[in-house]
Design a protein around this motif. Structure first.
Motif, mmCIF file in Angstrom:
data_model
loop_
_atom_site.group_PDB
_atom_site.id
_atom_site.type_symbol
_atom_site.label_atom_id
_atom_site.label_comp_id
_atom_site.label_asym_id
_atom_site.label_seq_id
_atom_site.Cartn_x
_atom_site.Cartn_y
_atom_site.Cartn_z
ATOM 1 N N MET A 1 10.568 78.506 -44.447
ATOM 2 C CA MET A 1 9.292 79.147 -44.504
ATOM 3 C C MET A 1 8.417 78.315 -45.459
ATOM 4 N N ILE A 2 9.005 77.869 -46.602
ATOM 5 C CA ILE A 2 8.104 77.299 -47.643
ATOM 6 C C ILE A 2 8.091 75.806 -47.141
ATOM 7 N N THR A 3 8.959 75.215 -46.518
ATOM 8 C CA THR A 3 8.446 73.805 -46.007
ATOM 9 C C THR A 3 7.529 73.965 -44.886
ATOM 10 N N ALA B 1 4.216 74.258 -46.601
ATOM 11 C CA ALA B 1 3.810 72.886 -47.072
ATOM 12 C C ALA B 1 3.057 72.017 -45.977
ATOM 13 N N PHE B 2 3.905 72.378 -44.665
ATOM 14 C CA PHE B 2 3.107 71.636 -43.465
ATOM 15 C C PHE B 2 1.793 72.355 -43.021
ATOM 16 N N ALA B 3 1.537 73.730 -43.314
ATOM 17 C CA ALA B 3 0.545 74.248 -42.979
ATOM 18 C C ALA B 3 -0.741 73.997 -43.821
ATOM 19 N N CYS B 4 -0.721 73.424 -44.996
ATOM 20 C CA CYS B 4 -1.628 73.206 -45.754
ATOM 21 C C CYS B 4 -1.716 71.734 -46.170
ATOM 22 N N MET C 1 12.138 70.707 -50.257
ATOM 23 C CA MET C 1 13.787 70.558 -49.655
ATOM 24 C C MET C 1 13.850 70.025 -48.563
ATOM 25 N N PRO C 2 15.112 69.329 -48.014
ATOM 26 C CA PRO C 2 15.139 69.067 -46.637
ATOM 27 C C PRO C 2 15.760 70.147 -46.172
ATOM 28 N N SER C 3 14.985 71.051 -45.743
ATOM 29 C CA SER C 3 15.242 72.271 -44.921
ATOM 30 C C SER C 3 13.859 72.518 -44.163
ATOM 31 N N LEU D 1 11.933 83.627 -52.334
ATOM 32 C CA LEU D 1 10.726 83.743 -51.465
ATOM 33 C C LEU D 1 10.822 83.521 -50.215
ATOM 34 N N GLU D 2 11.727 82.928 -49.592
ATOM 35 C CA GLU D 2 12.119 82.601 -48.331
ATOM 36 C C GLU D 2 12.027 84.111 -47.623
ATOM 37 N N VAL D 3 12.912 84.727 -48.456
ATOM 38 C CA VAL D 3 13.457 86.329 -47.754
ATOM 39 C C VAL D 3 12.054 87.279 -47.872
ATOM 40 N N SER D 4 11.583 87.191 -49.104
ATOM 41 C CA SER D 4 10.357 87.897 -49.318
ATOM 42 C C SER D 4 9.013 87.689 -48.383
ATOM 43 N N LEU D 5 9.184 86.422 -47.780
ATOM 44 C CA LEU D 5 7.847 86.218 -46.984
ATOM 45 C C LEU D 5 8.325 86.579 -45.447
ATOM 46 N N VAL D 6 9.659 87.111 -45.027
ATOM 47 C CA VAL D 6 9.875 87.416 -43.693
ATOM 48 C C VAL D 6 8.965 88.404 -43.075
ATOM 49 N N ASN D 7 8.252 89.596 -43.813
ATOM 50 C CA ASN D 7 7.681 90.471 -43.174
ATOM 51 C C ASN D 7 6.051 90.464 -43.636
ATOM 52 N N VAL D 8 5.969 89.364 -44.256
ATOM 53 C CA VAL D 8 4.375 89.209 -44.884
ATOM 54 C C VAL D 8 3.505 88.651 -43.581
ATOM 55 N N MET D 9 2.323 89.155 -43.637
ATOM 56 C CA MET D 9 1.349 88.638 -42.727
ATOM 57 C C MET D 9 0.768 87.362 -43.068
#
Length: 188
Positions: free
Chosen positions: A64-66, A69-72, A59-61, A26-34
């Motif tokens: 983009m997934i983290t 999570a912070f954004a919501c 995860m402790p990283s 998912l991290e990779v697939s989100l790179v070019n998403v608006m």
């Protein structure tokens, strides 16, 4: 797709949406998403009225997934292993949370820092706690409760059950119960 797709109803009265190996891509697939930083927020906004609380375990990283999570999130509880390096690594995390608050999610707050895997019998654990309070205590709440080191807690992962089912009268279950009261503001 249904709003509750992937949500599992658990017999202990909670719903779960477990991650799996597909999240690694998912991290990779989100790179070019608006609006990639708020993909999770749009989903949580659709389902949040059905819940009292939504907990997102990251995860402790700082990928983009983290960030999603912070954004919501309304607030972040930061678990930190009672060891020198994890405590020193908090600075970057706190800076990132501040950046997300300024740029993406102005309501975001740090709920507090929770020490985990604590062996209260040692001076080392006491020194780590003192370092945490000295370094961050003036800026961030440090929870009075901590989660103790426990083999019984580690066994829950292998068995796939909660600590409340595995060892309901144990010290870790009690610590989580006390933490819940503290977080909800009725720990006095």
């Amino acid at each position: 797709m249904e709003a509750d797709y992937g949500i599992l109803k658990h017999e202990e009265g909670i719903d779960l949406m477990p991650g799996n190996i597909e999240l690694s891509g998912l991290e990779v697939s989100l790179v070019n998403v608006m609006s990639r930083e708020i993909m999770l927020r749009s989903y949580v906004d659709r389902i949040k009225d059905g819940y009292d609380y939504i907990l997102i375990d990251c995860m402790p990283s700082l990928g983009m997934i983290t960030i999603n999570a912070f954004a919501c999130a309304d607030s972040i509880l930061i678990p930190v292993q009672a060891a020198y390096l994890p405590v020193k690594g908090l600075e970057q995390l706190i800076k990132t949370i501040g950046k997300v608050k300024r740029q993406i999610n102005p309501k975001l707050e740090i709920e507090g820092i929770l020490l985990t895997m604590v062996d209260n019998r040692t001076n080392y654990a006491k020194d780590i706690t003192a370092l945490l309070i000295q370094t961050y205590g003036s800026k961030v709440r440090i929870f009075e409760n901590s989660i103790p080191m426990s083999v019984r807690a580690a066994e829950t992962s292998a068995e796939g059950i909660s600590i409340y089912e595995h060892d309901p009268k144990g010290k870790v279950a009690g610590a989580y119960q006390s933490l819940t009261k503290e977080v909800l503001g009725n720990g006095q």
